[in-house]
Scaffold this motif. Sequence first.
Motif, mmCIF file in Angstrom:
data_model
loop_
_atom_site.group_PDB
_atom_site.id
_atom_site.type_symbol
_atom_site.label_atom_id
_atom_site.label_comp_id
_atom_site.label_asym_id
_atom_site.label_seq_id
_atom_site.Cartn_x
_atom_site.Cartn_y
_atom_site.Cartn_z
ATOM 1 N N ALA A 275 20.400 -20.583 -0.839
ATOM 2 C CA ALA A 275 19.559 -21.411 -1.708
ATOM 3 C C ALA A 275 19.985 -22.874 -1.660
ATOM 4 N N GLY A 276 21.300 -23.111 -1.688
ATOM 5 C CA GLY A 276 21.794 -24.487 -1.654
ATOM 6 C C GLY A 276 21.490 -25.191 -0.345
ATOM 7 N N PHE A 277 21.785 -24.511 0.770
ATOM 8 C CA PHE A 277 21.491 -25.110 2.074
ATOM 9 C C PHE A 277 19.987 -25.310 2.260
ATOM 10 N N PRO B 42 6.742 -28.039 1.968
ATOM 11 C CA PRO B 42 8.072 -28.361 1.452
ATOM 12 C C PRO B 42 8.196 -28.199 -0.053
ATOM 13 N N VAL B 43 7.118 -28.444 -0.785
ATOM 14 C CA VAL B 43 7.165 -28.253 -2.242
ATOM 15 C C VAL B 43 7.385 -26.775 -2.576
ATOM 16 N N LEU B 44 6.643 -25.899 -1.885
ATOM 17 C CA LEU B 44 6.817 -24.461 -2.118
ATOM 18 C C LEU B 44 8.201 -23.987 -1.710
ATOM 19 N N LEU B 45 8.716 -24.530 -0.603
ATOM 20 C CA LEU B 45 10.060 -24.149 -0.172
ATOM 21 C C LEU B 45 11.110 -24.585 -1.183
ATOM 22 N N LEU B 46 10.976 -25.790 -1.699
ATOM 23 C CA LEU B 46 11.935 -26.268 -2.699
ATOM 24 C C LEU B 46 11.911 -25.401 -3.954
ATOM 25 N N ALA C 258 14.996 -23.003 -5.129
ATOM 26 C CA ALA C 258 15.585 -23.309 -6.433
ATOM 27 C C ALA C 258 15.457 -22.151 -7.411
ATOM 28 N N ALA C 259 14.567 -21.203 -7.141
ATOM 29 C CA ALA C 259 14.346 -20.100 -8.084
ATOM 30 C C ALA C 259 15.596 -19.246 -8.264
ATOM 31 N N TYR C 260 16.397 -19.082 -7.193
ATOM 32 C CA TYR C 260 17.565 -18.200 -7.298
ATOM 33 C C TYR C 260 18.638 -18.767 -8.230
ATOM 34 N N PRO D 130 11.798 -14.712 -3.977
ATOM 35 C CA PRO D 130 11.455 -16.104 -3.656
ATOM 36 C C PRO D 130 12.356 -16.719 -2.594
ATOM 37 N N VAL D 131 13.674 -16.543 -2.739
ATOM 38 C CA VAL D 131 14.582 -17.154 -1.764
ATOM 39 C C VAL D 131 14.462 -16.466 -0.407
ATOM 40 N N GLY D 132 14.179 -15.158 -0.418
ATOM 41 C CA GLY D 132 13.982 -14.462 0.846
ATOM 42 C C GLY D 132 12.744 -14.931 1.582
ATOM 43 N N LEU D 133 11.652 -15.072 0.852
ATOM 44 C CA LEU D 133 10.420 -15.577 1.462
ATOM 45 C C LEU D 133 10.584 -17.018 1.935
ATOM 46 N N ALA D 134 11.344 -17.802 1.163
ATOM 47 C CA ALA D 134 11.587 -19.190 1.566
ATOM 48 C C ALA D 134 12.384 -19.249 2.865
ATOM 49 N N ALA D 135 13.362 -18.356 3.007
ATOM 50 C CA ALA D 135 14.160 -18.342 4.234
ATOM 51 C C ALA D 135 13.302 -17.983 5.439
#
Length: 213
Positions: free
Chosen positions: A120-122, A91-95, A99-101, A194-199
Motif C-alpha cells: 500500500a505504501g509503495f 490514478p485517483v482510483l489507484l490512490l 490508501a484503503a488498507y 481494494p489493495v489487491g485490485l490496485a496492485a
Amino acid sequence: MRANQHAVIGFVDGGAHNGHRTSDGFDRIGGPLFHGKRLGELTPRYAQTMTSWVQAVAASHPPASSAATAPGQALATTPVPGHTWYAWLAPVLLLLSFAAYPVSALLRRGPVLRPVGWLAGFGLLAVMATVTCPLAVYVAGSGAAAPVVGGRPASWLVAQGLAVAVVVSACASAAALCRRRLTPNWVVWLRLAPVGLAAVGFVPWAVWWGVAA
C-alpha cells in the motif's frame, strides 16, 4: 485578418527550445551561471538564423514563410484522441484503493500484514511520483527534471524504482497471504480486495504511462 506571411520554422542540432546547447534536452553546455545553474551557450546556427531574420526584416525584406523538414526523432509521441479525463481517473482510483488498507487498519485496529502494508505504501508513492514528474516539468520547465542520470531525470528513475517495489511487494503479499491461510470472511475481503485490485491494475497503468519501460 491577414495571416503572417513571414513565419520561418527551422531546427538546430544540439540545441534546446531556447537555442542553448544541450546534449539531452535537459542539461546545458557552457555559458554563464545564473542562480547556480548553467545557462548554456547559444548554438552558432541559432544565433546566425535569428540575426539574419531580424536583419532582413529591418531592411524591409522579410523572408517568405517556410518550414524546414523536421529531423528524425528517437522517440515518437502519439496523440490521445478525444477527451483525456479518463487518464486522470485511473490514478485517483489507484490512490484511493492503495490508501484503503492503512485507513481500514486504523479504523478497525486490526492486524496489519507487513507485506500488504508495504504494498500500500509503495503503491501510494509510485502513483504520486509518476503523476508529479511530468506535471513538475510542465509547470516549472526542464529545470524540474534535473539532475539527469543515464539520459533520464533522476525523479523519473525514482518513480520507476517505486514501480518495481510495488510489483515485488505484491508478490511478497500474495506469498504471505498463502502462508497465513486467513479465514475468508467479508471483513478480510473488504480490507484486502481494494489493495489487491490496485496492485493488479497498477501494472498496465504503469506500462501505459511509461514508468515500467
